[in-house]
Design a protein around this motif. Structure first.
Motif, PDB file in Angstrom:
ATOM      1  N   VAL A 138      64.725  -8.955  19.420  1.00 37.64           N
ATOM      2  CA  VAL A 138      65.776  -8.419  18.813  1.00 37.64           C
ATOM      3  C   VAL A 138      65.310  -8.415  17.321  1.00 37.64           C
ATOM      4  CG1 VAL A 138      68.250  -8.583  17.931  1.00 37.64           C
ATOM      5  CG2 VAL A 138      67.455  -9.753  20.221  1.00 37.64           C
ATOM      6  N   SER A 139      65.343  -6.993  16.714  1.00 36.81           N
ATOM      7  CA  SER A 139      65.131  -6.549  15.499  1.00 36.81           C
ATOM      8  C   SER A 139      66.392  -6.481  14.696  1.00 36.81           C
ATOM      9  CB  SER A 139      64.530  -5.112  15.346  1.00 36.81           C
ATOM     10  OG  SER A 139      64.352  -4.734  14.121  1.00 36.81           O
ATOM     11  N   GLY A 140      66.466  -7.509  13.584  1.00 37.57           N
ATOM     12  CA  GLY A 140      67.646  -7.676  12.816  1.00 37.57           C
ATOM     13  C   GLY A 140      67.587  -6.807  11.583  1.00 37.57           C
ATOM     14  N   SER A 141      66.933  -5.644  11.673  1.00 36.57           N
ATOM     15  CA  SER A 141      67.040  -4.940  10.361  1.00 36.57           C
ATOM     16  C   SER A 141      67.580  -3.576  10.614  1.00 36.57           C
ATOM     17  CB  SER A 141      65.601  -4.613  10.002  1.00 36.57           C
ATOM     18  OG  SER A 141      65.401  -3.791   8.787  1.00 36.57           O
ATOM     19  N   ASN A 142      68.030  -2.903   9.707  1.00 40.59           N
ATOM     20  CA  ASN A 142      68.687  -1.642   9.866  1.00 40.59           C
ATOM     21  C   ASN A 142      67.921  -0.423   8.914  1.00 40.59           C
ATOM     22  OD1 ASN A 142      69.893  -2.494   7.652  1.00 40.59           O
ATOM     23  ND2 ASN A 142      71.961  -1.595   8.081  1.00 40.59           N
ATOM     24  N   ARG A 143      66.774  -0.994   8.468  1.00 42.17           N
ATOM     25  CA  ARG A 143      65.875  -0.254   7.699  1.00 42.17           C
ATOM     26  C   ARG A 143      65.012   0.761   8.384  1.00 42.17           C
ATOM     27  NH1 ARG A 143      61.802  -2.766   2.823  1.00 42.17           N
ATOM     28  NH2 ARG A 143      61.287  -0.601   2.214  1.00 42.17           N
ATOM     29  N   ALA A 144      64.658   1.926   8.087  1.00 36.76           N
ATOM     30  CA  ALA A 144      63.637   2.640   8.738  1.00 36.76           C
ATOM     31  C   ALA A 144      62.201   2.271   8.380  1.00 36.76           C
ATOM     32  CB  ALA A 144      63.698   4.315   8.338  1.00 36.76           C
ATOM     33  N   ASN A 145      61.365   1.968   9.363  1.00 36.01           N
ATOM     34  CA  ASN A 145      60.084   1.609   9.403  1.00 36.01           C
ATOM     35  C   ASN A 145      59.986   0.104   8.807  1.00 36.01           C
ATOM     36  OD1 ASN A 145      57.173   2.022   9.691  1.00 36.01           O
ATOM     37  ND2 ASN A 145      57.115   2.394   7.664  1.00 36.01           N
ATOM     38  N   ALA A 146      61.164  -0.744   9.516  1.00 33.03           N
ATOM     39  CA  ALA A 146      60.956  -2.021   8.872  1.00 33.03           C
ATOM     40  C   ALA A 146      59.829  -3.002   9.389  1.00 33.03           C
ATOM     41  CB  ALA A 146      62.246  -2.709   9.373  1.00 33.03           C
ATOM     42  N   ALA A 147      59.312  -3.849   8.682  1.00 35.49           N
ATOM     43  CA  ALA A 147      58.271  -4.687   9.141  1.00 35.49           C
ATOM     44  C   ALA A 147      58.523  -5.360  10.003  1.00 35.49           C
ATOM     45  CB  ALA A 147      57.773  -5.506   7.731  1.00 35.49           C
ATOM     46  N   SER A 148      59.801  -6.013  10.399  1.00 38.78           N
ATOM     47  CA  SER A 148      60.374  -6.993  11.164  1.00 38.78           C
ATOM     48  C   SER A 148      60.501  -6.222  12.457  1.00 38.78           C
ATOM     49  CB  SER A 148      61.584  -7.601  10.862  1.00 38.78           C
ATOM     50  OG  SER A 148      62.522  -6.601  10.709  1.00 38.78           O
ATOM     51  N   THR A 149      60.542  -4.876  12.503  1.00 39.52           N
ATOM     52  CA  THR A 149      60.813  -4.119  13.777  1.00 39.52           C
ATOM     53  C   THR A 149      59.458  -3.749  14.075  1.00 39.52           C
ATOM     54  OG1 THR A 149      62.837  -2.982  12.935  1.00 39.52           O
ATOM     55  CG2 THR A 149      61.774  -2.056  14.597  1.00 39.52           C
ATOM     56  N   ASN A 150      58.426  -3.183  13.152  1.00 33.13           N
ATOM     57  CA  ASN A 150      57.358  -3.193  13.345  1.00 33.13           C
ATOM     58  C   ASN A 150      56.507  -4.309  13.930  1.00 33.13           C
ATOM     59  OD1 ASN A 150      57.381  -0.368  12.593  1.00 33.13           O
ATOM     60  ND2 ASN A 150      56.601  -1.038  10.349  1.00 33.13           N
ATOM     61  N   LEU A 151      56.512  -5.530  13.614  1.00 36.95           N
ATOM     62  CA  LEU A 151      56.198  -6.524  14.280  1.00 36.95           C
ATOM     63  C   LEU A 151      56.514  -6.782  15.548  1.00 36.95           C
ATOM     64  CD1 LEU A 151      54.472  -9.225  13.928  1.00 36.95           C
ATOM     65  CD2 LEU A 151      56.438 -10.237  12.806  1.00 36.95           C
ATOM     66  N   LEU A 152      57.729  -6.627  15.904  1.00 35.08           N
ATOM     67  CA  LEU A 152      58.330  -6.923  17.473  1.00 35.08           C
ATOM     68  C   LEU A 152      57.472  -5.704  18.109  1.00 35.08           C
ATOM     69  CD1 LEU A 152      62.019  -7.870  16.883  1.00 35.08           C
ATOM     70  CD2 LEU A 152      59.977  -9.205  17.269  1.00 35.08           C
ATOM     71  N   GLY A 171      56.040  -6.773   3.602  1.00 29.74           N
ATOM     72  CA  GLY A 171      56.721  -5.629   4.032  1.00 29.74           C
ATOM     73  C   GLY A 171      55.797  -4.923   5.141  1.00 29.74           C
ATOM     74  N   THR A 172      56.079  -3.647   5.063  1.00 26.13           N
ATOM     75  CA  THR A 172      55.383  -2.647   5.643  1.00 26.13           C
ATOM     76  C   THR A 172      54.085  -2.478   5.142  1.00 26.13           C
ATOM     77  OG1 THR A 172      56.086  -0.696   4.054  1.00 26.13           O
ATOM     78  CG2 THR A 172      57.679  -1.108   5.852  1.00 26.13           C
ATOM     79  N   GLN A 173      53.452  -2.914   4.077  1.00 25.73           N
ATOM     80  CA  GLN A 173      51.911  -3.045   4.030  1.00 25.73           C
ATOM     81  C   GLN A 173      51.489  -4.033   4.701  1.00 25.73           C
ATOM     82  OE1 GLN A 173      51.789  -3.932  -0.246  1.00 25.73           O
ATOM     83  NE2 GLN A 173      53.290  -2.453  -0.735  1.00 25.73           N
ATOM     84  N   ALA A 174      51.965  -4.727   5.639  1.00 26.12           N
ATOM     85  CA  ALA A 174      51.281  -5.682   6.472  1.00 26.12           C
ATOM     86  C   ALA A 174      50.754  -4.965   7.688  1.00 26.12           C
ATOM     87  CB  ALA A 174      52.449  -6.858   7.048  1.00 26.12           C
ATOM     88  N   PHE A 175      51.189  -3.605   7.741  1.00 24.90           N
ATOM     89  CA  PHE A 175      50.578  -2.760   8.960  1.00 24.90           C
ATOM     90  C   PHE A 175      49.813  -1.791   8.518  1.00 24.90           C
ATOM     91  CE2 PHE A 175      54.400  -5.259  10.068  1.00 24.90           C
ATOM     92  CZ  PHE A 175      54.185  -5.871  11.457  1.00 24.90           C
ATOM     93  N   ASP A 176      49.003  -1.132   9.706  1.00 30.57           N
ATOM     94  CA  ASP A 176      48.315  -0.147   9.238  1.00 30.57           C
ATOM     95  C   ASP A 176      48.881   0.894   9.846  1.00 30.57           C
ATOM     96  OD1 ASP A 176      47.487  -0.061  11.998  1.00 30.57           O
ATOM     97  OD2 ASP A 176      45.508  -0.497  11.625  1.00 30.57           O
ATOM     98  N   ALA A 177      48.351   2.319   9.477  1.00 28.78           N
ATOM     99  CA  ALA A 177      49.059   3.386  10.128  1.00 28.78           C
ATOM    100  C   ALA A 177      49.342   3.604  11.470  1.00 28.78           C
ATOM    101  CB  ALA A 177      48.223   5.032   9.735  1.00 28.78           C
ATOM    102  N   ASP A 178      48.655   2.750  12.280  1.00 29.98           N
ATOM    103  CA  ASP A 178      48.872   2.719  13.707  1.00 29.98           C
ATOM    104  C   ASP A 178      49.616   1.743  14.149  1.00 29.98           C
ATOM    105  OD1 ASP A 178      46.880   4.820  14.042  1.00 29.98           O
ATOM    106  OD2 ASP A 178      45.200   3.467  14.200  1.00 29.98           O
ATOM    107  N   GLY A 179      50.401   1.072  13.242  1.00 28.65           N
ATOM    108  CA  GLY A 179      51.218   0.020  13.660  1.00 28.65           C
ATOM    109  C   GLY A 179      50.539  -1.330  13.933  1.00 28.65           C
ATOM    110  N   VAL A 180      49.232  -1.725  13.474  1.00 24.39           N
ATOM    111  CA  VAL A 180      48.608  -2.875  13.819  1.00 24.39           C
ATOM    112  C   VAL A 180      48.751  -3.767  12.597  1.00 24.39           C
ATOM    113  CG1 VAL A 180      46.375  -3.745  14.435  1.00 24.39           C
ATOM    114  CG2 VAL A 180      47.159  -1.775  15.607  1.00 24.39           C
ATOM    115  N   LEU A 181      48.716  -4.835  12.802  1.00 21.65           N
ATOM    116  CA  LEU A 181      48.910  -5.825  11.661  1.00 21.65           C
ATOM    117  C   LEU A 181      47.461  -5.717  10.784  1.00 21.65           C
ATOM    118  CD1 LEU A 181      50.544  -8.958  13.238  1.00 21.65           C
ATOM    119  CD2 LEU A 181      51.232  -7.746  11.066  1.00 21.65           C
TER     120      LEU A 181
END
Length: 184
Positions: free
Chosen positions: A6-20, A142-152
């Motif tokens: 469950v991603s609890g963000s309503n932000r586009a490109n949210a780090a929590s969603t990317n992590l899930l 935040g979103t800087q934790a991920f590269d362009a491919d969605g990898v940490l």
């Protein structure tokens, strides 16, 4: 095994969603059925105890919880706590849907840690009679934790996520086996 994320963000490109989404990519090759509930894509009306005829999005979320063997809750950290979007979603949950199930708490923060939101999530899980995983995951920056491919981007964080997720899956398997044996 069925795990709900469950991603609890309503932000586009949210780090929590990317992590899930990253975690989903680690779970699915293990033949684990994963359902991602992105609350930005599945908006819920504000919960009110005066109306138990729930919106279809809320019913979908609750049905998914009922079918799950384990649950991962992810939130950004806002003002030292979890997001209002996730708190609202959890207000819909009857404890019978989570009782006895393992729950992994995950946070993303604009800074290095999201400990306050994780502590609040674990308190909510206890009040829903869920079983908190002994570990949690906090991804900073935040979103800087991920590269362009969605990898940490950080190898140590990738290792931590993998290790904690493995521990959560093992707990879910153990509790699932124990719960099944108790009813035979």
């Amino acid at each position: 095994m069925r795990i709900t994320l469950v991603s609890g963000s309503n932000r586009a490109n949210a780090a929590s969603t990317n992590l899930l989404k990253y975690m989903q990519g680690l779970l699915e090759p293990q033949n684990i059925t994963v359902t991602l509930i992105d609350l930005a894509q599945l908006p819920l009306p504000l919960f009110t105890p005066d109306n138990w005829d729930f919106h279809p999005n809320a019913k979908h979320m609750l049905d998914t919880f009922a079918e799950s063997d384990g649950i991962v809750l992810a939130t950004p950290e806002y003002h030292g706590s979890l997001s209002g979007v996730l708190k609202n979603a959890l207000d819909y949950v009857n404890p019978t849907l989570i009782a006895g199930k393992p729950v992994l708490s995950v946070s993303s923060a604009g800074g290095p840690l999201g400990v306050s939101s994780l502590t609040h999530l674990q308190t909510i899980v206890r009040n829903l009679h869920g079983i908190n995983c002994s570990e949690w995951i906090s991804v900073g920056f935040g979103t800087q934790a991920f590269d362009a491919d969605g990898v940490l981007a950080d190898e140590e964080v990738r290792t931590r996520v993998s290790d904690v997720l493995e521990s959560f899956v093992q707990l879910t398997r153990t509790l699932g086996t124990t719960n099944l044996a108790a009813f035979k």
